[in-house]
Design a protein around this motif. Structure first.
Motif, PDB file in Angstrom:
ATOM      1  N   TRP A  61      40.601  43.343  38.508  1.00  0.00           N
ATOM      2  CA  TRP A  61      39.685  44.186  38.102  1.00  0.00           C
ATOM      3  C   TRP A  61      40.065  44.031  36.262  1.00  0.00           C
ATOM      4  O   TRP A  61      38.491  44.086  36.172  1.00  0.00           O
ATOM      5  CB  TRP A  61      40.163  45.119  39.116  1.00  0.00           C
ATOM      6  N   TRP A  62      40.936  44.184  36.148  1.00  0.00           N
ATOM      7  CA  TRP A  62      40.677  43.919  34.710  1.00  0.00           C
ATOM      8  C   TRP A  62      40.340  42.181  34.241  1.00  0.00           C
ATOM      9  O   TRP A  62      39.137  42.688  32.909  1.00  0.00           O
ATOM     10  CB  TRP A  62      41.690  43.828  34.204  1.00  0.00           C
ATOM     11  N   SER A  63      40.477  41.233  34.673  1.00  0.00           N
ATOM     12  CA  SER A  63      39.353  39.511  34.373  1.00  0.00           C
ATOM     13  C   SER A  63      38.345  40.297  35.388  1.00  0.00           C
ATOM     14  O   SER A  63      36.959  40.309  34.238  1.00  0.00           O
ATOM     15  CB  SER A  63      40.014  39.094  35.503  1.00  0.00           C
ATOM     16  N   LEU A  64      38.125  40.453  35.791  1.00  0.00           N
ATOM     17  CA  LEU A  64      36.248  40.870  36.405  1.00  0.00           C
ATOM     18  C   LEU A  64      35.468  41.698  35.342  1.00  0.00           C
ATOM     19  O   LEU A  64      34.541  41.758  35.209  1.00  0.00           O
ATOM     20  CB  LEU A  64      36.321  41.223  37.906  1.00  0.00           C
ATOM     21  N   ARG A  65      36.313  43.212  35.227  1.00  0.00           N
ATOM     22  CA  ARG A  65      35.538  43.973  34.505  1.00  0.00           C
ATOM     23  C   ARG A  65      35.121  43.340  33.114  1.00  0.00           C
ATOM     24  O   ARG A  65      34.885  43.339  33.099  1.00  0.00           O
ATOM     25  CB  ARG A  65      36.732  45.859  34.008  1.00  0.00           C
ATOM     26  N   SER A  66      36.400  42.751  32.671  1.00  0.00           N
ATOM     27  CA  SER A  66      35.863  42.533  31.435  1.00  0.00           C
ATOM     28  C   SER A  66      35.142  40.939  30.962  1.00  0.00           C
ATOM     29  O   SER A  66      33.978  40.810  30.802  1.00  0.00           O
ATOM     30  CB  SER A  66      37.506  42.037  30.571  1.00  0.00           C
ATOM     31  N   LEU A  67      34.934  39.997  31.847  1.00  0.00           N
ATOM     32  CA  LEU A  67      33.804  38.702  32.440  1.00  0.00           C
ATOM     33  C   LEU A  67      32.459  39.476  32.270  1.00  0.00           C
ATOM     34  O   LEU A  67      31.398  39.603  31.589  1.00  0.00           O
ATOM     35  CB  LEU A  67      34.440  38.240  33.409  1.00  0.00           C
ATOM     36  N   LEU A  68      32.433  40.599  33.581  1.00  0.00           N
ATOM     37  CA  LEU A  68      31.187  40.806  33.508  1.00  0.00           C
ATOM     38  C   LEU A  68      30.488  42.210  31.719  1.00  0.00           C
ATOM     39  O   LEU A  68      29.936  42.061  32.150  1.00  0.00           O
ATOM     40  CB  LEU A  68      31.133  41.767  34.743  1.00  0.00           C
ATOM     41  N   VAL A  69      31.223  42.441  31.031  1.00  0.00           N
ATOM     42  CA  VAL A  69      30.696  43.396  29.850  1.00  0.00           C
ATOM     43  C   VAL A  69      30.643  43.052  28.730  1.00  0.00           C
ATOM     44  O   VAL A  69      29.523  43.279  27.773  1.00  0.00           O
ATOM     45  CB  VAL A  69      32.134  44.289  29.798  1.00  0.00           C
ATOM     46  N   VAL A  70      31.054  41.430  28.506  1.00  0.00           N
ATOM     47  CA  VAL A  70      31.576  41.005  27.300  1.00  0.00           C
ATOM     48  C   VAL A  70      29.867  40.616  26.984  1.00  0.00           C
ATOM     49  O   VAL A  70      29.804  41.102  25.521  1.00  0.00           O
ATOM     50  CB  VAL A  70      32.297  39.581  27.472  1.00  0.00           C
ATOM     51  N   GLN A 103      39.649  32.836  38.710  1.00  0.00           N
ATOM     52  CA  GLN A 103      40.231  33.169  39.959  1.00  0.00           C
ATOM     53  C   GLN A 103      41.042  34.391  39.442  1.00  0.00           C
ATOM     54  O   GLN A 103      41.255  34.438  40.524  1.00  0.00           O
ATOM     55  CB  GLN A 103      41.495  31.353  39.524  1.00  0.00           C
ATOM     56  N   VAL A 104      41.412  35.142  38.789  1.00  0.00           N
ATOM     57  CA  VAL A 104      42.461  36.044  39.387  1.00  0.00           C
ATOM     58  C   VAL A 104      41.291  36.644  39.440  1.00  0.00           C
ATOM     59  O   VAL A 104      41.976  37.300  40.118  1.00  0.00           O
ATOM     60  CB  VAL A 104      42.389  36.669  37.342  1.00  0.00           C
ATOM     61  N   ALA A 105      39.947  37.168  38.609  1.00  0.00           N
ATOM     62  CA  ALA A 105      39.466  37.998  39.347  1.00  0.00           C
ATOM     63  C   ALA A 105      38.722  37.751  40.571  1.00  0.00           C
ATOM     64  O   ALA A 105      38.683  38.555  41.193  1.00  0.00           O
ATOM     65  CB  ALA A 105      37.774  38.467  39.071  1.00  0.00           C
ATOM     66  N   GLU A 106      39.174  36.476  41.433  1.00  0.00           N
ATOM     67  CA  GLU A 106      38.904  36.466  42.655  1.00  0.00           C
ATOM     68  C   GLU A 106      39.475  37.005  44.170  1.00  0.00           C
ATOM     69  O   GLU A 106      38.782  37.671  44.912  1.00  0.00           O
ATOM     70  CB  GLU A 106      39.283  35.310  43.273  1.00  0.00           C
ATOM     71  N   VAL A 107      41.054  37.628  43.214  1.00  0.00           N
ATOM     72  CA  VAL A 107      41.834  38.429  44.262  1.00  0.00           C
ATOM     73  C   VAL A 107      41.671  39.778  44.609  1.00  0.00           C
ATOM     74  O   VAL A 107      41.036  40.458  45.742  1.00  0.00           O
ATOM     75  CB  VAL A 107      42.564  39.018  43.287  1.00  0.00           C
ATOM     76  N   ALA A 108      40.227  40.872  43.959  1.00  0.00           N
ATOM     77  CA  ALA A 108      39.916  41.761  43.675  1.00  0.00           C
ATOM     78  C   ALA A 108      38.485  42.000  44.531  1.00  0.00           C
ATOM     79  O   ALA A 108      37.680  43.027  44.983  1.00  0.00           O
ATOM     80  CB  ALA A 108      39.294  42.510  42.269  1.00  0.00           C
ATOM     81  N   ALA A 156      39.264  52.231  44.602  1.00  0.00           N
ATOM     82  CA  ALA A 156      39.431  53.209  43.937  1.00  0.00           C
ATOM     83  C   ALA A 156      40.395  52.203  43.071  1.00  0.00           C
ATOM     84  O   ALA A 156      40.689  52.770  42.224  1.00  0.00           O
ATOM     85  CB  ALA A 156      41.182  53.432  45.216  1.00  0.00           C
ATOM     86  N   LEU A 157      40.831  50.826  43.290  1.00  0.00           N
ATOM     87  CA  LEU A 157      42.198  49.712  42.650  1.00  0.00           C
ATOM     88  C   LEU A 157      40.769  49.729  41.043  1.00  0.00           C
ATOM     89  O   LEU A 157      41.659  49.892  40.058  1.00  0.00           O
ATOM     90  CB  LEU A 157      42.622  49.066  42.871  1.00  0.00           C
TER      91      LEU A 157
END
Length: 245
Positions: free
Chosen positions: A212-221, A134-139, A178-179
């Motif tokens: 992006w913090w959430s999205l990046r983390s979810l993608l790389v785990v 849900q948090v990642a959706e903003v990115a 950029a973000l």
């Protein structure tokens, strides 16, 4: 006699250090092509390319020390973080590289797949995955593309005092958001975001950076686990994801 240090090694690539020379061996020559091209185009300090002979690339060490490491407090000064922000802004204002980046649809599809696999495999509690999705959706919104580093981890920015002396590991450089660069650089170091933005010099949407913090983390785990890294270490990706709860 110089000793050989294994800096990082996994199934896709390995980096060795011998004295002041780093030797990168990569199974995907396209990544090395991007790295060499991006370093030639980037208007920020980058390592000197010593030679290139597939599947290897030799580059010179850069002066200074990394801005920090994931999982430990950064000892760099506020001025060093601001200098890093100014360097990132310079990169983002440069002409776009000629190759494209990943599309919004590709990223969203990858995110959906990874979230499903994390839950199905019991890697993380379902509620943590759902909340961070849900948090990642903003990115996941349209952005104006800029020249992005694409993997701007805290260990990839070197400083000497308050001066940026080198930015390394450009294999993921492309046109992007950029973000995303700002988020990757402050992943696990949220307390230094203000210092970074003091040098970056523009208003940013903090909710997008959190996304992006959430999205990046979810993608790389899963990738980290499969390649011998530990995202459950203190201050690393699991803690980043739990912090959103």
């Amino acid at each position: 006699m110089e000793t050989v240090e294994v800096v990082v090694a996994h199934r896709e690539r390995a980096t060795l250090r011998v004295g002041d020379v780093f030797l990168k061996v990569d199974g995907d020559q396209a990544r090395l092509d991007v790295e060499v091209a991006a370093m030639a185009l980037a208007p920020v300090p980058t390592p000197e390319v010593l030679w290139r002979k597939p599947p290897a690339l030799a580059i010179a060490a850069v002066r200074g020390t990394a801005l920090g490491v994931l999982g430990e407090p950064s000892l760099a000064s506020a001025g060093a973080w601001a200098a890093a922000g100014a360097a990132v802004r310079t990169l983002h204002e440069a002409p776009l590289p000629p190759w494209p980046g990943r599309s919004l649809d590709e990223i969203a599809s990858d995110l959906d797949r990874e979230c499903a696999l994390l839950v199905a495999g019991g890697v993380l509690p379902a509620e943590v995955v759902v909340r961070n999705r849900q948090v990642a959706e903003v990115a996941l919104r349209p952005w104006m593309p800029v020249f992005t580093h694409g993997d701007l981890q805290i260990t990839h920015v070197f400083v000497d005092g308050d001066e940026v002396t080198g930015v390394i590991d450009w294999s993921e450089a492309s046109r992007g958001d950029a973000l995303y660069d700002l988020a990757v650089l402050t992943l696990g170091h949220e307390e230094r975001l203000g210092d970074l933005l003091a040098g970056y010099g523009s208003d940013v949407d903090l909710d997008v950076i959190r996304g992006w913090w959430s999205l990046r983390s979810l993608l790389v785990v899963r990738w980290l686990i499969e390649n011998g890294f530990d995202p459950a270490s203190p201050g690393c990706e699991f803690d980043v994801l739990r912090a959103r709860m």
